[in-house]
Design a protein around this motif. Structure first.
Motif, mmCIF file in Angstrom:
data_model
loop_
_atom_site.group_PDB
_atom_site.id
_atom_site.type_symbol
_atom_site.label_atom_id
_atom_site.label_comp_id
_atom_site.label_asym_id
_atom_site.label_seq_id
_atom_site.Cartn_x
_atom_site.Cartn_y
_atom_site.Cartn_z
ATOM 1 N N ALA B 12 0.825 -1.199 0.000
ATOM 2 C CA ALA B 12 0.000 0.000 0.000
ATOM 3 C C ALA B 12 0.865 1.258 0.000
ATOM 4 O O ALA B 12 0.612 2.202 -0.753
ATOM 5 N N LEU B 13 1.916 1.265 0.816
ATOM 6 C CA LEU B 13 2.779 2.433 0.905
ATOM 7 C C LEU B 13 3.465 2.720 -0.435
ATOM 8 O O LEU B 13 3.464 3.852 -0.912
ATOM 9 N N SER B 16 0.996 3.739 -3.169
ATOM 10 C CA SER B 16 0.414 5.053 -2.908
ATOM 11 C C SER B 16 1.373 6.186 -3.268
ATOM 12 O O SER B 16 0.970 7.216 -3.792
ATOM 13 N N GLU B 19 1.537 6.780 -6.964
ATOM 14 C CA GLU B 19 0.236 6.824 -7.626
ATOM 15 C C GLU B 19 0.151 7.958 -8.640
ATOM 16 O O GLU B 19 -0.268 7.754 -9.775
ATOM 17 N N ASP B 20 0.554 9.141 -8.220
ATOM 18 C CA ASP B 20 0.375 10.308 -9.085
ATOM 19 C C ASP B 20 1.559 10.587 -9.991
ATOM 20 O O ASP B 20 1.402 11.066 -11.103
ATOM 21 N N LEU B 32 8.696 8.440 1.079
ATOM 22 C CA LEU B 32 8.068 7.806 2.234
ATOM 23 C C LEU B 32 8.445 8.527 3.511
ATOM 24 O O LEU B 32 7.599 8.770 4.388
ATOM 25 N N ARG B 35 6.676 12.128 3.408
ATOM 26 C CA ARG B 35 5.227 12.120 3.594
ATOM 27 C C ARG B 35 4.814 11.676 4.987
ATOM 28 O O ARG B 35 3.733 12.013 5.472
ATOM 29 N N GLU B 88 -6.140 -2.030 -1.092
ATOM 30 C CA GLU B 88 -5.258 -1.904 0.069
ATOM 31 C C GLU B 88 -5.691 -0.738 0.951
ATOM 32 O O GLU B 88 -5.595 -0.810 2.173
ATOM 33 N N ARG B 89 -6.127 0.324 0.310
ATOM 34 C CA ARG B 89 -6.572 1.479 1.082
ATOM 35 C C ARG B 89 -7.777 1.126 1.946
ATOM 36 O O ARG B 89 -7.833 1.476 3.137
#
Lengths: 111, 111
Positions: B12-13, B16, B19-20, B32, B35, B88-89
DNA sequence: GCCTACATGTAGGTAGCCTACATCTAGGCT
DNA sequence: AGCCTAGATGTAGGCTACCTACATGTAGGC
């Protein structure tokens, strides 16, 4: 639920559930299910070894009782267990906050 | 932070954080940390194998680039990776809620 | 020449959770 | 008697993802 997700959080769960009233293994499993709204179904092969581990390192103490012809081993928190629980609680808050910050979509520093 | 706590949440980490915008491994590690406000220091020996694992199962694709004489392997989400991230979210939300319910002290059903 | 930052990667160990099995009592049903 | 379910505890062995430690190489400052 992904089994690995529980890794490293079992201690906190077990300690927390017997914080106020000592319980035996079987009842702990039921309490976890109940308190989590059915989300946590932790198998006996996880709980019993974990309880013994926690007793071995001094966070729990246990004593046998017989109720209705059945033998129970009832666990309760020691002083060190109580302290450990508080550490675990704050560790969880930090952890959940960190994961949450990363996972939350579209919330990055304006760039 | 207890290393085991991350078990089952790495996917998930990683998904995520890219993602963008597609990122390479080294930048992912920095992202990581950033954030999470410094809470997550994930070692290279965790991240690189995990990225390869995610590519192998089809959640990521990668391509090599050379920037300033250094070679980078840049990862981006595939369609399946995007779907997996959403799963996952929501799994994380459920998980965090379940743990939170158990850990929250003194909040048990009256009785 | 040396150090630090940037960048990727592998080998091997650890440990904690899970599956599956073993054991026993109490009690209901047929 | 025989069977099943619920209550109750426990072990053996396996999996695997994460970590430690190491290996490799470029770029650039001093």
């Amino acid at each position: 639920m992904n089994p690995d997700a529980l890794r490293g959080h079992m201690d906190a769960l077990l300690l927390s559930v017997i914080e106020d009233e000592p319980l035996h293994g079987y009842a702990i499993i039921e309490a976890l299910q109940e308190r989590s709204g059915g989300a946590l179904s932790v198998p006996t092969g996880t709980v019993y070894p974990a309880l013994r581990r926690l007793e071995r390192i001094g966070h729990l103490s246990s004593e046998w009782a017989t109720v209705g012809g059945r033998k129970r081993r009832t666990y309760r928190l020691t002083g060190s267990g109580r302290r450990h629980l508080e550490e675990e609680r704050s560790a969880w808050r930090e952890f959940a906050s960190a994961i949450g910050s990363v996972l939350r979509p579209g919330v990055r520093p304006a760039g």
